[in-house]
Design an enzyme around this catalytic site. Structure first.
Site, short mmCIF file in Angstrom:
data_model
loop_
_atom_site.label_atom_id
_atom_site.label_comp_id
_atom_site.label_asym_id
_atom_site.label_seq_id
_atom_site.Cartn_x
_atom_site.Cartn_y
_atom_site.Cartn_z
CB CYS A 25 62.17 -64.11 -27.07
SG CYS A 25 63.09 -62.70 -26.57
CB ALA A 26 59.97 -62.48 -23.16
#
Length: 185
Positions: free
Chosen positions: A104-105
């Site tokens: 994800c991030a």
């Protein structure tokens, strides 16, 4: 027995870290939940309110693991990015040829920011430093075997991401057995 250090920070994405912990445990991997906190209670509140009591604080983790897993979630990824202790652990694991996994991030905020993705094929959540990742792929999960780095795009790929880590650590047979037991294959 293979071992995995899973990083839990306030604001980490619930699904991503929970899927990794669950699937790795099902596959026989020793899972160590490390709280990115100095609080002795080792309690972390994830992005959607789930409270987790971790096994150790990150400061208590001073051994080598087969993989270090970093979930996304904006606040959690920022905390991981800013943790000198975590970056030192990642650098040591990379130097020793161990695996690193981020989803994800986290690939953009943590790995890219600190140079771990230089020349590495990777994916991440759209908008999380993806414009600056040199070898960005649009796949849900990317494994750069040379760099020993697994990246995932976001929560919708959490199970696939965890299964890839399990396959790397325990082999295709165990990965397939766990997936079948979860009615995925």
């Amino acid at each position: 027995m293979s071992s995995a250090l899973l990083i839990y920070a306030d604001g980490s994405e619930d699904l991503e870290i929970t899927a990794a912990a669950d699937i790795l445990k099902r596959g026989g991997v020793e899972v160590i939940r490390a709280a990115l906190t100095d609080n002795p209670d080792k309690i972390v509140t994830l992005a959607h309110g789930t409270k987790v009591i971790c096994d150790k604080t990150l400061g208590e983790c001073d051994e080598l693991y087969d993989v270090v897993v970093i979930p996304g979630g904006l606040k959690g990824s920022e905390a991981c990015r800013d943790s000198e202790r975590l970056i030192d652990i990642l650098a040591e694991h990379k130097r020793r040829g161990r695996h690193i996994a981020a989803i994800c991030a986290a690939p953009g905020f943590v790995l890219h920011t600190h140079g771990f993705l230089d020349g590495v094929k990777a994916t991440c959540y759209p908008g999380c430093n993806d414009a600056r990742i040199q070898n960005l792929k649009q796949d849900g999960v990317v494994y750069d075997e040379r760099a020993k780095i697994v990246t995932g795009k976001g929560p919708g790929y959490a199970v696939e991401f965890a299964l890839k880590i399990l396959e790397i650590l325990q082999g295709r047979y165990i990965r397939d057995r766990v997936a079948a037991g979860m009615l995925l294959d």
